[in-house]
Scaffold this motif. Sequence first.
Motif, PDB file in Angstrom:
ATOM      1  N   PHE A 220       0.862  -1.138  -0.097  1.00 56.85           N
ATOM      2  CA  PHE A 220      -0.124   0.227   0.010  1.00 56.85           C
ATOM      3  C   PHE A 220       0.798   1.122   0.016  1.00 56.85           C
ATOM      4  CE2 PHE A 220      -2.904   2.847   2.125  1.00 56.85           C
ATOM      5  CZ  PHE A 220      -3.708   3.036   1.133  1.00 56.85           C
ATOM      6  N   PHE A 221       2.040   1.219   0.722  1.00 54.57           N
ATOM      7  CA  PHE A 221       2.850   2.289   0.797  1.00 54.57           C
ATOM      8  C   PHE A 221       3.589   2.626  -0.620  1.00 54.57           C
ATOM      9  CE2 PHE A 221       7.705   2.368   0.504  1.00 54.57           C
ATOM     10  CZ  PHE A 221       7.810   3.997   0.830  1.00 54.57           C
ATOM     11  N   GLU A 222       3.814   1.759  -1.287  1.00 57.95           N
ATOM     12  CA  GLU A 222       4.382   1.819  -2.653  1.00 57.95           C
ATOM     13  C   GLU A 222       3.281   2.064  -3.599  1.00 57.95           C
ATOM     14  OE1 GLU A 222       5.940  -2.133  -3.130  1.00 57.95           O
ATOM     15  OE2 GLU A 222       7.803  -1.503  -2.198  1.00 57.95           O
ATOM     16  N   ALA A 223       2.124   1.698  -3.519  1.00 58.31           N
ATOM     17  CA  ALA A 223       1.003   2.297  -4.219  1.00 58.31           C
ATOM     18  C   ALA A 223       0.690   3.826  -4.178  1.00 58.31           C
ATOM     19  CB  ALA A 223      -0.275   1.468  -4.004  1.00 58.31           C
ATOM     20  N   LEU A 224       0.857   4.287  -2.879  1.00 52.43           N
ATOM     21  CA  LEU A 224       0.592   5.768  -2.654  1.00 52.43           C
ATOM     22  C   LEU A 224       1.955   6.701  -3.282  1.00 52.43           C
ATOM     23  CD1 LEU A 224      -0.922   6.034   0.825  1.00 52.43           C
ATOM     24  CD2 LEU A 224      -2.091   6.660  -1.428  1.00 52.43           C
ATOM     25  N   LEU A 225       3.194   5.819  -3.042  1.00 52.46           N
ATOM     26  CA  LEU A 225       4.182   6.177  -3.697  1.00 52.46           C
ATOM     27  C   LEU A 225       4.370   6.881  -5.107  1.00 52.46           C
ATOM     28  CD1 LEU A 225       7.030   7.520  -2.439  1.00 52.46           C
ATOM     29  CD2 LEU A 225       7.888   5.077  -3.337  1.00 52.46           C
ATOM     30  N   ARG A 226       3.780   5.724  -5.657  1.00 53.97           N
ATOM     31  CA  ARG A 226       3.721   6.080  -7.066  1.00 53.97           C
ATOM     32  C   ARG A 226       2.633   7.271  -7.472  1.00 53.97           C
ATOM     33  NH1 ARG A 226       4.112   0.439  -6.879  1.00 53.97           N
ATOM     34  NH2 ARG A 226       1.505   0.385  -7.103  1.00 53.97           N
ATOM     35  N   GLU A 227       1.851   7.926  -6.510  1.00 51.95           N
ATOM     36  CA  GLU A 227       1.027   8.734  -6.727  1.00 51.95           C
ATOM     37  C   GLU A 227       1.630   9.982  -6.072  1.00 51.95           C
ATOM     38  OE1 GLU A 227      -1.600   8.557  -8.658  1.00 51.95           O
ATOM     39  OE2 GLU A 227      -1.379   6.534  -8.695  1.00 51.95           O
ATOM     40  N   GLY A 228       2.569   9.885  -5.497  1.00 57.22           N
ATOM     41  CA  GLY A 228       3.362  11.169  -5.066  1.00 57.22           C
ATOM     42  C   GLY A 228       3.175  11.362  -3.474  1.00 57.22           C
ATOM     43  N   VAL A 229       2.638  10.399  -2.495  1.00 62.30           N
ATOM     44  CA  VAL A 229       2.357  10.549  -1.297  1.00 62.30           C
ATOM     45  C   VAL A 229       3.472   9.667  -0.612  1.00 62.30           C
ATOM     46  CG1 VAL A 229       0.807  10.548   0.415  1.00 62.30           C
ATOM     47  CG2 VAL A 229       0.020  11.332  -1.751  1.00 62.30           C
ATOM     48  N   ILE A 230       4.095  10.087   0.285  1.00 55.62           N
ATOM     49  CA  ILE A 230       4.931   9.145   1.214  1.00 55.62           C
ATOM     50  C   ILE A 230       4.397   9.032   2.469  1.00 55.62           C
ATOM     51  CG2 ILE A 230       7.362   8.741   2.055  1.00 55.62           C
ATOM     52  CD1 ILE A 230       8.353  11.088   0.174  1.00 55.62           C
ATOM     53  N   VAL A 231       4.114   7.844   2.718  1.00 55.03           N
ATOM     54  CA  VAL A 231       3.720   7.678   4.066  1.00 55.03           C
ATOM     55  C   VAL A 231       4.586   6.478   4.937  1.00 55.03           C
ATOM     56  CG1 VAL A 231       1.343   7.849   3.624  1.00 55.03           C
ATOM     57  CG2 VAL A 231       2.191   5.635   3.603  1.00 55.03           C
ATOM     58  N   ARG A 232       4.471   5.963   5.935  1.00 52.57           N
ATOM     59  CA  ARG A 232       5.317   5.189   6.480  1.00 52.57           C
ATOM     60  C   ARG A 232       4.819   3.673   6.852  1.00 52.57           C
ATOM     61  NH1 ARG A 232      10.097   6.223   9.593  1.00 52.57           N
ATOM     62  NH2 ARG A 232      11.125   4.164   9.805  1.00 52.57           N
ATOM     63  N   PRO A 233       5.476   2.790   5.939  1.00 53.77           N
ATOM     64  CA  PRO A 233       5.157   1.540   6.273  1.00 53.77           C
ATOM     65  C   PRO A 233       5.721   0.902   7.871  1.00 53.77           C
ATOM     66  CG  PRO A 233       6.953   1.411   4.760  1.00 53.77           C
ATOM     67  CD  PRO A 233       6.593   2.842   4.973  1.00 53.77           C
ATOM     68  N   MET A 234       5.039   0.213   8.400  1.00 54.13           N
ATOM     69  CA  MET A 234       5.228  -0.160   9.713  1.00 54.13           C
ATOM     70  C   MET A 234       5.803  -1.576  10.017  1.00 54.13           C
ATOM     71  SD  MET A 234       4.173   2.537  11.837  1.00 54.13           S
ATOM     72  CE  MET A 234       5.353   3.162  10.797  1.00 54.13           C
ATOM     73  N   GLY A 235       6.587  -1.960   9.107  1.00 56.47           N
ATOM     74  CA  GLY A 235       7.216  -3.615   9.365  1.00 56.47           C
ATOM     75  C   GLY A 235       8.307  -3.281  10.424  1.00 56.47           C
TER      76      GLY A 235
END
Length: 373
Positions: free
Chosen positions: A324-339
Amino acid sequence: MPSAPDSRLVRPALEPIAPYEGGKPVEEVQRELGLDRVVKLASNEGPYGPFPAALEALRLATGELNRYPDGNAYRLRGALAERHGVRPEEIVHGSGADGVLGYLAQALLDPGDEVVFGWPSFASYPLHALKMGAVPRAVPLRDHTYDLDALLAAVGPRTKIVYVCTPNNPTGTMTGRAELAAFLEALPGHVLAVIDQAYFEYVDEPDYPDAVEEHFRAGRRVAVLRTFSKIYGLAGLRVGYGVAPEEVVTACAKVRPAFDVSLAAQEAAVASIGDEAELARRRALNREGRAELQRILLAAGLEPIGPAVGNFLFVETGGDGRVFFEALLREGVIVRPMGGFGAPGAVRISVGTPEEHAFLAEALARVGTPARA
């Protein structure tokens, strides 16, 4: 020809530790993905810059940057001591609150000692322990909140530090006043309770305790952490502090590098102290922004964990959070994956500006629900 490296060169305690992997700079993400705009909602910085007085202090400090900073942070520690009603000898400064966490670990932990903390929580708690050859004891959260009864049950004869993160990073939940007081009352005397309140200034819940006022000044054996990286807008300068017993502060001074907090950071932090009107304004903006962010996520089929009281929201994606993080990244939004925080199915999203939230909403509409991400 150089000989093969000797495996004994590196301390065995470092073997299980992966080097910190920070997110890529916004400019690099734009270049790699061919994006016109990238919004960063990943690292829980405040979305607004330094206070006006801090900007002026930074301007004045530039003329002195050929000099080393005050290694003892005399003015900063004095201002913080006055603010909290403690002695300067009870203030330890560092490169962010995380820097102080590192000094506590170096000063207190021997190989085989134990630290206890909730999980998922701030990843530095186990990492600093592992660096010292100490043993991290992770205690599962209860309803996404620190379970202080279980934390207490995990304390043993070799426990040196117990961490309580409130609000907890990454879930955003808090520990209430009575629960924290009862926990500290029951904690054995050989353990230092480290109360991590990095997001203290954002919280306006009546049941949220001020651990300096209610516990340190009351004589309990605690270290309370705070930072200028969040609401004060100084994350790029790296300055935080702890209020702790004098013997602990003295021990930290023995392991702390002489000039760990820069002149600019010290001057900006001192100038920021005491502007209650700006703190209240930013607290209100964050409260409104957090509610707006929650509405956007709910509309996208995501249900944030709550009640959250900091400047971020924690979301279970129902799948692999990194996808999900990578999908948003491709749209220009950086969030933080929690692994790395012990929650591989979740992401953490920081409160931003209204404009940044609107950009996120548009990106979520294109990405769809996590199941389709």
